[in-house]
Design a protein around this motif. Structure first.
Motif, PDB file in Angstrom:
ATOM      1  N   ARG A  23     -44.545  -3.650 -94.239  1.00  0.00           N
ATOM      2  CA  ARG A  23     -45.139  -3.196 -92.975  1.00  0.00           C
ATOM      3  C   ARG A  23     -44.840  -1.877 -92.549  1.00  0.00           C
ATOM      4  O   ARG A  23     -45.471  -1.142 -91.872  1.00  0.00           O
ATOM      5  CB  ARG A  23     -44.923  -4.048 -91.903  1.00  0.00           C
ATOM      6  CG  ARG A  23     -45.365  -5.585 -91.896  1.00  0.00           C
ATOM      7  CD  ARG A  23     -44.878  -6.633 -90.706  1.00  0.00           C
ATOM      8  NE  ARG A  23     -45.374  -5.976 -89.537  1.00  0.00           N
ATOM      9  CZ  ARG A  23     -46.668  -6.129 -88.917  1.00  0.00           C
ATOM     10  NH1 ARG A  23     -47.397  -6.890 -89.817  1.00  0.00           N
ATOM     11  NH2 ARG A  23     -46.871  -5.903 -87.579  1.00  0.00           N
ATOM     12  N   GLN A  24     -43.821  -1.082 -93.163  1.00  0.00           N
ATOM     13  CA  GLN A  24     -43.421   0.097 -92.975  1.00  0.00           C
ATOM     14  C   GLN A  24     -44.421   1.046 -93.930  1.00  0.00           C
ATOM     15  O   GLN A  24     -44.348   2.150 -93.655  1.00  0.00           O
ATOM     16  CB  GLN A  24     -42.154   0.443 -93.351  1.00  0.00           C
ATOM     17  CG  GLN A  24     -40.909  -0.384 -92.463  1.00  0.00           C
ATOM     18  CD  GLN A  24     -41.294  -0.150 -91.037  1.00  0.00           C
ATOM     19  OE1 GLN A  24     -41.285   0.870 -90.657  1.00  0.00           O
ATOM     20  NE2 GLN A  24     -41.455  -1.404 -90.312  1.00  0.00           N
ATOM     21  N   VAL A  25     -45.088   0.646 -94.799  1.00  0.00           N
ATOM     22  CA  VAL A  25     -45.775   1.662 -95.702  1.00  0.00           C
ATOM     23  C   VAL A  25     -47.355   2.074 -94.925  1.00  0.00           C
ATOM     24  O   VAL A  25     -48.280   0.982 -94.699  1.00  0.00           O
ATOM     25  CB  VAL A  25     -46.151   0.804 -97.042  1.00  0.00           C
ATOM     26  CG1 VAL A  25     -47.122   1.626 -98.048  1.00  0.00           C
ATOM     27  CG2 VAL A  25     -44.864   0.323 -97.544  1.00  0.00           C
ATOM     28  N   LYS A  26     -47.622   3.167 -95.235  1.00  0.00           N
ATOM     29  CA  LYS A  26     -48.761   3.736 -94.766  1.00  0.00           C
ATOM     30  C   LYS A  26     -50.077   3.334 -95.538  1.00  0.00           C
ATOM     31  O   LYS A  26     -49.890   3.263 -96.808  1.00  0.00           O
ATOM     32  CB  LYS A  26     -48.555   5.264 -94.549  1.00  0.00           C
ATOM     33  CG  LYS A  26     -49.900   5.950 -94.115  1.00  0.00           C
ATOM     34  CD  LYS A  26     -49.732   7.559 -94.088  1.00  0.00           C
ATOM     35  CE  LYS A  26     -51.415   8.021 -93.442  1.00  0.00           C
ATOM     36  NZ  LYS A  26     -51.249   9.362 -93.553  1.00  0.00           N
ATOM     37  N   PRO A  65     -56.806   1.141-100.230  1.00  0.00           N
ATOM     38  CA  PRO A  65     -56.530   1.710-101.459  1.00  0.00           C
ATOM     39  C   PRO A  65     -56.664   3.058-101.489  1.00  0.00           C
ATOM     40  O   PRO A  65     -56.148   3.766-102.436  1.00  0.00           O
ATOM     41  CB  PRO A  65     -57.315   0.917-102.685  1.00  0.00           C
ATOM     42  CG  PRO A  65     -58.267   0.367-101.853  1.00  0.00           C
ATOM     43  CD  PRO A  65     -57.991   0.048-100.496  1.00  0.00           C
ATOM     44  N   ALA A  66     -57.457   3.760-100.416  1.00  0.00           N
ATOM     45  CA  ALA A  66     -57.776   5.150-100.526  1.00  0.00           C
ATOM     46  C   ALA A  66     -56.189   5.823 -99.908  1.00  0.00           C
ATOM     47  O   ALA A  66     -56.204   6.996-100.174  1.00  0.00           O
ATOM     48  CB  ALA A  66     -58.773   5.328 -99.534  1.00  0.00           C
ATOM     49  N   VAL A  67     -55.452   4.837 -99.100  1.00  0.00           N
ATOM     50  CA  VAL A  67     -54.363   5.475 -98.643  1.00  0.00           C
ATOM     51  C   VAL A  67     -52.884   5.191 -99.560  1.00  0.00           C
ATOM     52  O   VAL A  67     -52.204   6.342 -99.569  1.00  0.00           O
ATOM     53  CB  VAL A  67     -54.021   4.780 -97.249  1.00  0.00           C
ATOM     54  CG1 VAL A  67     -52.872   5.478 -96.683  1.00  0.00           C
ATOM     55  CG2 VAL A  67     -55.390   5.233 -96.426  1.00  0.00           C
ATOM     56  N   VAL A  68     -52.932   3.851-100.064  1.00  0.00           N
ATOM     57  CA  VAL A  68     -51.891   3.470-100.669  1.00  0.00           C
ATOM     58  C   VAL A  68     -52.207   2.637-101.939  1.00  0.00           C
ATOM     59  O   VAL A  68     -53.310   1.870-101.577  1.00  0.00           O
ATOM     60  CB  VAL A  68     -50.804   2.503 -99.841  1.00  0.00           C
ATOM     61  CG1 VAL A  68     -51.527   1.430 -99.344  1.00  0.00           C
ATOM     62  CG2 VAL A  68     -49.737   2.244-100.705  1.00  0.00           C
ATOM     63  N   SER A  69     -51.785   2.964-102.999  1.00  0.00           N
ATOM     64  CA  SER A  69     -52.297   2.289-104.198  1.00  0.00           C
ATOM     65  C   SER A  69     -51.515   0.834-104.550  1.00  0.00           C
ATOM     66  O   SER A  69     -50.281   0.782-103.949  1.00  0.00           O
ATOM     67  CB  SER A  69     -52.296   3.241-105.576  1.00  0.00           C
ATOM     68  OG  SER A  69     -50.831   3.377-105.879  1.00  0.00           O
ATOM     69  N   PHE A  70     -52.055   0.122-105.491  1.00  0.00           N
ATOM     70  CA  PHE A  70     -51.339  -1.076-105.982  1.00  0.00           C
ATOM     71  C   PHE A  70     -49.974  -0.585-106.559  1.00  0.00           C
ATOM     72  O   PHE A  70     -48.857  -1.534-106.358  1.00  0.00           O
ATOM     73  CB  PHE A  70     -51.987  -2.062-106.963  1.00  0.00           C
ATOM     74  CG  PHE A  70     -51.541  -2.992-107.394  1.00  0.00           C
ATOM     75  CD1 PHE A  70     -51.259  -4.323-106.283  1.00  0.00           C
ATOM     76  CD2 PHE A  70     -51.309  -3.549-108.753  1.00  0.00           C
ATOM     77  CE1 PHE A  70     -50.668  -5.429-106.899  1.00  0.00           C
ATOM     78  CE2 PHE A  70     -50.623  -4.669-109.096  1.00  0.00           C
ATOM     79  CZ  PHE A  70     -50.513  -5.638-108.023  1.00  0.00           C
ATOM     80  N   LEU A  74     -46.266  -1.668-105.855  1.00  0.00           N
ATOM     81  CA  LEU A  74     -45.293  -2.185-106.879  1.00  0.00           C
ATOM     82  C   LEU A  74     -43.722  -1.546-106.618  1.00  0.00           C
ATOM     83  O   LEU A  74     -42.867  -2.134-106.665  1.00  0.00           O
ATOM     84  CB  LEU A  74     -45.808  -2.060-108.099  1.00  0.00           C
ATOM     85  CG  LEU A  74     -47.040  -3.015-108.399  1.00  0.00           C
ATOM     86  CD1 LEU A  74     -47.623  -2.749-109.688  1.00  0.00           C
ATOM     87  CD2 LEU A  74     -46.479  -4.475-108.444  1.00  0.00           C
ATOM     88  N   ASP A  75     -43.701  -0.233-106.403  1.00  0.00           N
ATOM     89  CA  ASP A  75     -42.689   0.468-106.287  1.00  0.00           C
ATOM     90  C   ASP A  75     -41.959   0.088-105.144  1.00  0.00           C
ATOM     91  O   ASP A  75     -40.783  -0.192-105.074  1.00  0.00           O
ATOM     92  CB  ASP A  75     -43.034   1.816-105.830  1.00  0.00           C
ATOM     93  CG  ASP A  75     -43.411   2.824-107.201  1.00  0.00           C
ATOM     94  OD1 ASP A  75     -43.274   2.043-108.188  1.00  0.00           O
ATOM     95  OD2 ASP A  75     -44.217   3.770-106.923  1.00  0.00           O
ATOM     96  N   VAL A  76     -42.754  -0.450-103.821  1.00  0.00           N
ATOM     97  CA  VAL A  76     -41.752  -1.061-102.785  1.00  0.00           C
ATOM     98  C   VAL A  76     -41.389  -2.448-103.068  1.00  0.00           C
ATOM     99  O   VAL A  76     -40.184  -2.547-102.768  1.00  0.00           O
ATOM    100  CB  VAL A  76     -42.866  -1.410-101.343  1.00  0.00           C
ATOM    101  CG1 VAL A  76     -42.264  -1.939-100.442  1.00  0.00           C
ATOM    102  CG2 VAL A  76     -43.211   0.159-101.000  1.00  0.00           C
TER     103      VAL A  76
END
Length: 160
Positions: A23-26, A65-70, A74-76
């Motif tokens: 929920r913290q991820v832009k 997906p234009a803001v954060v990729s899959f 996965l890093d999170v």
């Protein structure tokens, strides 16, 4: 943000803390905690806790997906838990607490497998990464009181 939304599913132990991390991820538009990877239709939390349904506690992540990729998600995921413990996270033991990525398509599967291999080869862990990578089948949302559980209580993380 664009109008495009993709969905990813991650299991990394108790879903409360994992949901809070995503929920913290832009670029994450919405999260829903629930159950996936089992054999019982419409399981309850109590059913899943028995271990007999074979479900994992999962976070459904809807993202732009234009803001954060899959790959970024996965890093999170890798940072949110210990992917080397089989059916366990901290004091939580059982198949419902397993490390898993439930993929919606072949592209997610290929990216997840490459990411898992990279985690194993980086030498960050003393033990092998045991994360399950499986097709995303039926997802069952958890009961309302589990949704944004930590946020509703004014907590940012789940401390073990």
């Amino acid at each position: 943000m664009t109008g495009t939304t993709e969905i990813a599913y991650f299991a990394a132990g108790c879903f409360w803390g994992v949901e809070a991390a995503f929920r913290q991820v832009k670029g994450v538009k919405e999260t829903v905690v629930g159950y996936q990877g089992g054999i019982t239709a419409n399981p309850s939390y109590e059913d899943v806790c028995t271990g007999r349904t074979q479900h994992a506690e999962v976070v459904q992540v809807m993202f732009d997906p234009a803001v954060v990729s899959f790959e970024d998600l996965l890093d999170v995921f890798w940072q949110s838990h210990d992917p080397t413990t089989l059916n366990r996270q901290g004091p939580d033991i059982g198949t419902q607490y397993r490390s898993a990525i439930f993929c919606r398509n072949e592209e997610q599967k290929a990216i997840a497998e490459a990411s898992k291999a990279a985690q194993g080869s980086r030498g960050l862990f003393r033990r092998p990464v045991v994360t399950e990578i499986s097709p995303a089948l039926d997802f069952y949302p958890a009961e309302d009181y589990h949704q944004q559980y930590l946020e509703k209580r004014g907590l940012a993380t789940c401390r073990i």
